[in-house]
Design a protein around this motif. Structure first.
Motif, short mmCIF file in Angstrom:
data_model
loop_
_atom_site.label_atom_id
_atom_site.label_comp_id
_atom_site.label_asym_id
_atom_site.label_seq_id
_atom_site.Cartn_x
_atom_site.Cartn_y
_atom_site.Cartn_z
N PHE A 1 0.81 -1.22 0.00
CA PHE A 1 0.00 0.00 0.00
C PHE A 1 0.84 1.27 0.00
O PHE A 1 0.54 2.22 -0.70
N LYS A 2 1.91 1.32 0.79
CA LYS A 2 2.75 2.52 0.83
C LYS A 2 3.32 2.82 -0.55
O LYS A 2 3.32 3.98 -1.00
N ALA A 3 3.76 1.80 -1.26
CA ALA A 3 4.30 2.00 -2.61
C ALA A 3 3.20 2.44 -3.57
O ALA A 3 3.40 3.37 -4.36
N PHE A 4 2.05 1.79 -3.51
CA PHE A 4 0.94 2.17 -4.39
C PHE A 4 0.55 3.63 -4.17
O PHE A 4 0.36 4.38 -5.12
N GLU A 5 0.42 4.00 -2.90
CA GLU A 5 0.01 5.37 -2.56
C GLU A 5 1.06 6.40 -2.98
O GLU A 5 0.73 7.44 -3.54
N THR A 6 2.31 6.10 -2.72
CA THR A 6 3.38 7.05 -3.01
C THR A 6 3.52 7.27 -4.51
O THR A 6 3.53 8.42 -4.97
N PHE A 7 3.63 6.20 -5.27
CA PHE A 7 3.86 6.34 -6.70
C PHE A 7 2.58 6.68 -7.46
O PHE A 7 2.62 7.35 -8.48
N GLY A 8 1.42 6.26 -6.93
CA GLY A 8 0.15 6.57 -7.57
C GLY A 8 -0.44 7.89 -7.14
O GLY A 8 -1.41 8.37 -7.71
N LYS A 9 0.13 8.46 -6.10
CA LYS A 9 -0.31 9.76 -5.57
C LYS A 9 -1.79 9.77 -5.19
O LYS A 9 -2.58 10.57 -5.67
N PHE A 10 -2.14 8.83 -4.32
CA PHE A 10 -3.49 8.78 -3.77
C PHE A 10 -3.43 8.11 -2.40
O PHE A 10 -2.42 7.53 -2.04
N SER A 11 -4.51 8.23 -1.64
CA SER A 11 -4.58 7.66 -0.30
C SER A 11 -5.56 6.50 -0.28
O SER A 11 -6.76 6.69 -0.50
N ILE A 12 -5.04 5.32 -0.03
CA ILE A 12 -5.91 4.15 0.05
C ILE A 12 -6.84 4.29 1.25
O ILE A 12 -8.01 3.95 1.17
N GLU A 13 -6.34 4.83 2.35
CA GLU A 13 -7.17 4.98 3.55
C GLU A 13 -8.34 5.91 3.31
O GLU A 13 -9.47 5.62 3.73
N SER A 14 -8.12 7.02 2.64
CA SER A 14 -9.25 7.93 2.40
C SER A 14 -10.21 7.39 1.34
O SER A 14 -11.40 7.64 1.42
N GLU A 15 -9.69 6.65 0.38
CA GLU A 15 -10.54 6.07 -0.66
C GLU A 15 -11.32 4.85 -0.16
O GLU A 15 -12.46 4.62 -0.57
N PHE A 16 -10.68 4.05 0.73
CA PHE A 16 -11.26 2.77 1.13
C PHE A 16 -11.15 2.54 2.65
O PHE A 16 -10.43 1.65 3.10
N PRO A 17 -11.88 3.32 3.43
CA PRO A 17 -11.76 3.19 4.89
C PRO A 17 -12.17 1.82 5.42
O PRO A 17 -11.59 1.34 6.40
N LYS A 18 -13.15 1.19 4.79
CA LYS A 18 -13.57 -0.13 5.27
C LYS A 18 -12.48 -1.17 5.04
O LYS A 18 -12.28 -2.07 5.86
N LEU A 19 -11.78 -1.07 3.91
CA LEU A 19 -10.70 -2.02 3.65
C LEU A 19 -9.51 -1.79 4.59
O LEU A 19 -8.86 -2.75 5.01
N ILE A 20 -9.25 -0.55 4.93
CA ILE A 20 -8.17 -0.28 5.89
C ILE A 20 -8.56 -0.81 7.27
O ILE A 20 -7.74 -1.41 7.96
N ALA A 21 -9.80 -0.63 7.67
CA ALA A 21 -10.27 -1.18 8.95
C ALA A 21 -10.16 -2.71 8.93
O ALA A 21 -9.75 -3.32 9.92
N TRP A 22 -10.53 -3.32 7.81
CA TRP A 22 -10.41 -4.78 7.65
C TRP A 22 -8.95 -5.20 7.78
O TRP A 22 -8.63 -6.16 8.49
N THR A 23 -8.05 -4.46 7.14
CA THR A 23 -6.62 -4.77 7.21
C THR A 23 -6.14 -4.71 8.65
O THR A 23 -5.42 -5.60 9.11
N LYS A 24 -6.54 -3.68 9.38
CA LYS A 24 -6.11 -3.54 10.77
C LYS A 24 -6.63 -4.70 11.62
O LYS A 24 -5.93 -5.18 12.51
N ARG A 25 -7.86 -5.15 11.34
CA ARG A 25 -8.39 -6.32 12.07
C ARG A 25 -7.57 -7.57 11.75
O ARG A 25 -7.24 -8.35 12.63
N CYS A 26 -7.23 -7.73 10.48
CA CYS A 26 -6.41 -8.89 10.08
C CYS A 26 -5.05 -8.86 10.76
O CYS A 26 -4.55 -9.89 11.23
N LEU A 27 -4.45 -7.68 10.83
CA LEU A 27 -3.12 -7.55 11.43
C LEU A 27 -3.11 -7.78 12.94
O LEU A 27 -2.05 -8.00 13.52
#
Length: 118
Positions: A63-89
């Motif tokens: 995700f860090k690489a995708f966000e940095t090179f793609g110039k977008f925020s996965i967390e702001s675009e997909f808050p439910k997926l980030i919450a899911w990721t945090k639960r998985c972790l």
């Protein structure tokens, strides 16, 4: 789906200009679909990790690489997926098996240099 995400993510990292923008759009479209499918469930299969969760959670390390090179925020675009990721972790079996995001990002930087993208 994992194969598709891998290819799209790779293009976000190693492509430039229009090709990179097309990959970013495709990535966002795929993740919108995933977020819709996840809905308000804890995991894709319900309350417990299932096959889809196991197949998708490793992409978190990119995700860090995708966000940095793609110039977008996965967390702001997909808050439910980030919450899911945090639960998985929170599961030790997941957190101990994934590489560090910063090391993966450094690998992506090196890959871009070797391919002449930088």
């Amino acid at each position: 789906m994992a194969d598709k995400i891998y290819g799209i993510g790779r293009n976000i990292i190693v492509k430039k200009n229009e090709e990179q923008e097309a990959a970013k759009k495709e990535f966002i479209d795929c993740f919108k679909l995933l977020e819709e499918h996840l809905g308000d469930r804890t995991c894709f299969a319900g309350d417990k990790l299932g096959f889809v969760d196991i197949a998708l959670v490793p992409f978190y390390t990119w995700f860090k690489a995708f966000e940095t090179f793609g110039k977008f925020s996965i967390e702001s675009e997909f808050p439910k997926l980030i919450a899911w990721t945090k639960r998985c972790l929170q599961k030790e079996s997941v957190s101990k098996s994934l590489p560090d995001q910063h090391k993966v990002y450094e690998f992506a930087v090196d890959m871009r240099k070797k391919l002449g993208v930088e």
